[in-house]
Design a protein around this motif. Structure first.
Motif, PDB file in Angstrom:
ATOM      1  N   PRO A 138       0.805  -1.215   0.000  1.00  0.00           N
ATOM      2  CA  PRO A 138       0.000   0.000   0.000  1.00  0.00           C
ATOM      3  C   PRO A 138       0.847   1.279   0.000  1.00  0.00           C
ATOM      4  O   PRO A 138       1.823   1.393   0.738  1.00  0.00           O
ATOM      5  CB  PRO A 138      -0.810  -0.117   1.289  1.00  0.00           C
ATOM      6  CG  PRO A 138      -0.850  -1.578   1.582  1.00  0.00           C
ATOM      7  CD  PRO A 138       0.477  -2.111   1.126  1.00  0.00           C
ATOM      8  N   VAL A 139       0.455   2.244  -0.841  1.00  0.00           N
ATOM      9  CA  VAL A 139       1.116   3.546  -0.854  1.00  0.00           C
ATOM     10  C   VAL A 139       0.796   4.262   0.455  1.00  0.00           C
ATOM     11  O   VAL A 139      -0.345   4.265   0.915  1.00  0.00           O
ATOM     12  CB  VAL A 139       0.624   4.398  -2.052  1.00  0.00           C
ATOM     13  CG1 VAL A 139       1.247   5.789  -2.011  1.00  0.00           C
ATOM     14  CG2 VAL A 139       0.954   3.703  -3.353  1.00  0.00           C
ATOM     15  N   GLY A 140       1.821   4.856   1.055  1.00  0.00           N
ATOM     16  CA  GLY A 140       1.607   5.606   2.284  1.00  0.00           C
ATOM     17  C   GLY A 140       1.598   4.767   3.540  1.00  0.00           C
ATOM     18  O   GLY A 140       1.277   5.266   4.626  1.00  0.00           O
ATOM     19  N   SER A 141       1.937   3.482   3.426  1.00  0.00           N
ATOM     20  CA  SER A 141       1.932   2.631   4.623  1.00  0.00           C
ATOM     21  C   SER A 141       2.943   3.123   5.655  1.00  0.00           C
ATOM     22  O   SER A 141       2.747   2.935   6.858  1.00  0.00           O
ATOM     23  CB  SER A 141       2.213   1.172   4.256  1.00  0.00           C
ATOM     24  OG  SER A 141       3.488   1.029   3.656  1.00  0.00           O
ATOM     25  N   ASP A 142       4.022   3.770   5.198  1.00  0.00           N
ATOM     26  CA  ASP A 142       5.002   4.320   6.137  1.00  0.00           C
ATOM     27  C   ASP A 142       4.374   5.401   7.014  1.00  0.00           C
ATOM     28  O   ASP A 142       4.728   5.541   8.193  1.00  0.00           O
ATOM     29  CB  ASP A 142       6.198   4.913   5.386  1.00  0.00           C
ATOM     30  CG  ASP A 142       7.150   3.848   4.865  1.00  0.00           C
ATOM     31  OD1 ASP A 142       6.938   2.665   5.182  1.00  0.00           O
ATOM     32  OD2 ASP A 142       8.095   4.198   4.140  1.00  0.00           O
ATOM     33  N   ILE A 143       3.446   6.172   6.445  1.00  0.00           N
ATOM     34  CA  ILE A 143       2.764   7.211   7.224  1.00  0.00           C
ATOM     35  C   ILE A 143       1.852   6.559   8.257  1.00  0.00           C
ATOM     36  O   ILE A 143       1.872   6.924   9.437  1.00  0.00           O
ATOM     37  CB  ILE A 143       1.945   8.133   6.293  1.00  0.00           C
ATOM     38  CG1 ILE A 143       2.884   8.942   5.402  1.00  0.00           C
ATOM     39  CG2 ILE A 143       1.048   9.068   7.113  1.00  0.00           C
ATOM     40  CD1 ILE A 143       2.181   9.809   4.378  1.00  0.00           C
TER      41      ILE A 143
END
Length: 332
Positions: free
Chosen positions: A231-236
């Protein structure tokens, strides 16, 4: 040189060797878990780097193959455990090991990969005076990766005000760059390089690794789930204190709506896709993504200078191409 095509070609040469070392075992479930990530393929950058450096130094690339495979297995062991710690459900477009099997099996699979990696390392043809050194730098690399991973997790729970960009750089050096360093240093030692070449190749790889991780953080926000394989933005959502996040939090006033938007999603398991997208826009609008891109390119320029210690060759050109791939032409 088409660096992407060349990486793919060299990775395929490594694939069979890596998988050949992961065939022996008496417990089918464990062996399936051990092979799950390596079988998914990938760029094999660590072994490819080790072999290319050995070739560039003295044409000893074939001798570096077991060492490179050992590093690739170590890399995959860290991915298995990272996904457990971050509870990431997907890796390389496949279910994570702990999702496909179970949490205990994932932990054991990582442990088994770690053990097999050092077994493979014993097959490396290295000058006798460098045998202990090769084992020492490899073991120390795993230790530093563990420190970096611990810091990465700890940072998620620390106020941004308590973290400096230097803290982040120290963490990614340990978590990411040291494995590149190990590949380049080991490749030079295997090839019988001079201490000057060892130092230069290690520094080249350090800079390459730092640029690679920073660019990876950029891609995690600007690419697509299809390309990333997660998923894109999982680091956030996971609260990662990346360079981009720290730069934004240190540069935006507490009253700035962009900061409030970012803080609403950062480390919030329940953040909606819309809130994640809004946080990414806030990071972009604040100039933090562009800041990270520029720093990665600065490291790339410095890394290129370190290659002056090598004679001109196809492998030296490939090492130059790796820099461009790591910080610019790479999508994932």
């Amino acid at each position: 040189m088409d660096v992407l095509k060349e990486i793919s070609k060299r990775a395929k040469e490594v694939d069979g060797a890596v998988m050949s070392y992961l065939q022996e075992g008496d417990v089918p479930k464990l062996m399936e878990a051990v092979k799950h990530y390596p079988a998914a393929g990938g760029k094999r950058l660590r072994p490819v780097l080790a072999i290319a450096v050995a070739n560039a130094v003295s044409g000893a690339g074939k001798k570096a193959m077991p060492f490179g495979c050992s590093l690739e297995i170590i890399h995959n062991f860290t991915l298995v455990h990272d996904d457990v710690m971050d509870n990431d459900p997907v890796r390389r477009g496949r279910p994570a090991v702990h999702v496909l099997f179970d949490m205990p099996t994932a932990i054991i699979a990582g442990d088994a990969q770690f053990a097999r990696a050092f077994e493979v390392l014993t097959e490396t043809d290295v000058p006798p005076q460098h045998v202990k050194r090769l084992f020492r730098i490899t073991a120390n690399t795993v230790w530093l990766i563990a420190e970096g991973q611990q810091e990465d997790m700890d940072f998620e729970h620390m106020p941004a005000a308590d973290l400096a960009i230097d803290d982040y750089m120290r963490m990614i050096h340990k978590k990411t760059a040291v494995l590149f360093e190990c590949a380049a240093e080991g490749g030079t030692l295997i090839a019988g390089g001079t201490e000057k070449q060892v130092a230069a190749m290690k520094e080249y790889a350090r800079l390459l690794g730092l640029g690679f991780q920073i660019h990876d953080d950029v891609l995690a926000l600007t690419s697509s789930e299809e390309v990333l394989g997660k998923p894109v933005g999982s680091d956030i959502r996971n609260g990662k204190r990346t360079l981009i996040v720290l730069h934004a939090l240190h540069s935006l006033d507490a009253s700035d709506p962009r900061r409030r938007t970012l803080e609403k999603a950062l480390g919030n398991d329940g953040a909606t896709p819309e809130e994640i997208k809004a946080a990414i826009r806030a990071l972009d609008d604040s100039g933090s993504i562009e800041y990270a891109k520029k720093l990665a390119l600065d490291y790339a320029a410095q890394a290129r200078k370190e290659l002056d210690v090598l004679e001109e060759s196809e492998d030296k050109e490939f090492l130059k191409g790796l820099i461009d791939f790591a910080v610019g032409s790479r999508k994932t």
